[in-house]
Write a protein that holds these residues in place. Structure first.
Motif, PDB file in Angstrom:
ATOM      1  N   ASN A 105     -41.091  27.765 -38.756  1.00  0.00           N
ATOM      2  CA  ASN A 105     -40.371  27.261 -37.857  1.00  0.00           C
ATOM      3  C   ASN A 105     -39.926  26.856 -37.153  1.00  0.00           C
ATOM      4  N   ALA A 106     -39.977  27.618 -36.177  1.00  0.00           N
ATOM      5  CA  ALA A 106     -39.286  27.591 -34.984  1.00  0.00           C
ATOM      6  C   ALA A 106     -39.704  28.727 -33.912  1.00  0.00           C
ATOM      7  N   VAL A 107     -39.705  28.564 -32.559  1.00  0.00           N
ATOM      8  CA  VAL A 107     -40.109  28.807 -31.207  1.00  0.00           C
ATOM      9  C   VAL A 107     -38.219  29.899 -31.613  1.00  0.00           C
ATOM     10  N   ILE A 108     -38.656  31.720 -30.616  1.00  0.00           N
ATOM     11  CA  ILE A 108     -37.627  32.044 -30.687  1.00  0.00           C
ATOM     12  C   ILE A 108     -37.882  32.236 -28.742  1.00  0.00           C
ATOM     13  N   ILE A 109     -36.070  32.638 -28.252  1.00  0.00           N
ATOM     14  CA  ILE A 109     -36.828  33.120 -26.396  1.00  0.00           C
ATOM     15  C   ILE A 109     -34.888  33.277 -26.832  1.00  0.00           C
ATOM     16  N   ILE A 148     -41.534  22.502 -25.822  1.00  0.00           N
ATOM     17  CA  ILE A 148     -42.086  22.942 -26.344  1.00  0.00           C
ATOM     18  C   ILE A 148     -42.073  21.914 -27.721  1.00  0.00           C
ATOM     19  N   ASP A 149     -43.624  21.771 -28.635  1.00  0.00           N
ATOM     20  CA  ASP A 149     -43.748  20.552 -29.659  1.00  0.00           C
ATOM     21  C   ASP A 149     -43.100  21.820 -30.861  1.00  0.00           C
ATOM     22  N   VAL A 164     -27.435  23.878 -17.591  1.00  0.00           N
ATOM     23  CA  VAL A 164     -27.665  22.431 -17.972  1.00  0.00           C
ATOM     24  C   VAL A 164     -27.645  22.758 -19.714  1.00  0.00           C
ATOM     25  N   GLU A 165     -28.042  20.994 -19.629  1.00  0.00           N
ATOM     26  CA  GLU A 165     -27.467  20.126 -21.046  1.00  0.00           C
ATOM     27  C   GLU A 165     -28.537  20.395 -21.676  1.00  0.00           C
ATOM     28  N   LEU A 166     -29.045  21.036 -22.951  1.00  0.00           N
ATOM     29  CA  LEU A 166     -29.665  21.770 -24.020  1.00  0.00           C
ATOM     30  C   LEU A 166     -30.654  19.948 -24.282  1.00  0.00           C
ATOM     31  N   PRO A 167     -31.315  20.934 -24.566  1.00  0.00           N
ATOM     32  CA  PRO A 167     -33.135  19.759 -24.837  1.00  0.00           C
ATOM     33  C   PRO A 167     -32.897  19.253 -26.314  1.00  0.00           C
TER      34      PRO A 167
END
Length: 223
Positions: A105-109, A148-149, A164-167
């Motif tokens: 359910n999520a992308v991990i970076i 990223i969608d 920077v501010e988090l999206p």
């Protein structure tokens, strides 16, 4: 199968003993002592806690990460594998961190220090890589994560360097899921071992990605 996991790619020194689906022992330490001073005592203590004298395989974090830490971790793992005559598995550090989030359910970076406001990073979903390892400016990575969608979790040691501010879709991982852990290395190592990916103790090398500062400085002086 009992696997010893060793993590020394960052400022955290961590070892774990894992047997099938059980964590028999895990010790993690973030201290001023060098990994060369902490790893072997940690391994001895973990074996004692787990009540085992020998393991069947050793999984070691191979980078990217701290050049010195990687060399110490790999040298320790190779010495044990050779002495005990057991299998050794090199585990990419970024992939090991992704094992905090075994979800579709999520992308991990994960972000690891690459010096000069840059980070090593790679995208994962369900512990599987979605991209190759890259090195970029940290804020550029965060900004591109907003495109990223999917929900995105950032983890690793460089979160305090984000300016920077988090999206809206990007979140910071909980504190217990940010840094590399030896138990993740062991779990990833088991999956790699089950897939037949066994390393050669004689020619294993760290996954550096970039050259060291010393190498870059030497080249600059030669020019």
């Amino acid at each position: 199968m009992i696997i010893l996991g060793i993590e020394a790619a960052t400022r955290v020194a961590s070892v774990a003993i894992v047997s099938d689906e059980k964590i028999l022992a895990e010790i993690s330490q973030e201290a001023k002592l060098t990994h060369s001073e902490t790893l072997l005592p940690q391994i001895e203590k973990a074996l004692k806690i787990a009540n085992v004298e020998k393991v069947d395989a050793v999984a070691v974090s191979i980078g990217p990460g701290s050049f010195t830490g990687l060399r110490i971790g790999l040298a320790t793992a190779k010495s044990l594998a050779y002495a005990w005559q057991i299998k050794i598995i090199g585990v990419p550090t970024l992939q090991a961190i992704s094992y905090h989030f075994p979800t579709n359910n999520a992308v991990i970076i994960p972000l690891l220090d690459a010096q000069k406001s840059r980070a090593y990073f790679q995208k994962f979903k369900a512990c599987k890589p979605l991209s190759e390892i890259e090195v970029k400016n940290i804020d550029e990575i965060v900004t591109s994560a907003g495109e990223i969608d999917s929900e995105v979790f950032l983890c690793g040691e460089m979160l305090n360097k984000i300016k920077v501010e988090l999206p809206p879709n990007v979140k910071i991982a909980p504190i217990n899921c940010r840094m590399p852990r030896a138990v993740n290395v062991a779990m990833c190592g088991k999956d790699l071992l089950d897939a037949g990916e066994i390393s050669n103790v004689m020619n294993m090398e760290p996954l550096y990605i970039r050259r060291s500062e010393a190498e870059e400085l030497w080249e600059k002086r030669q020019k």
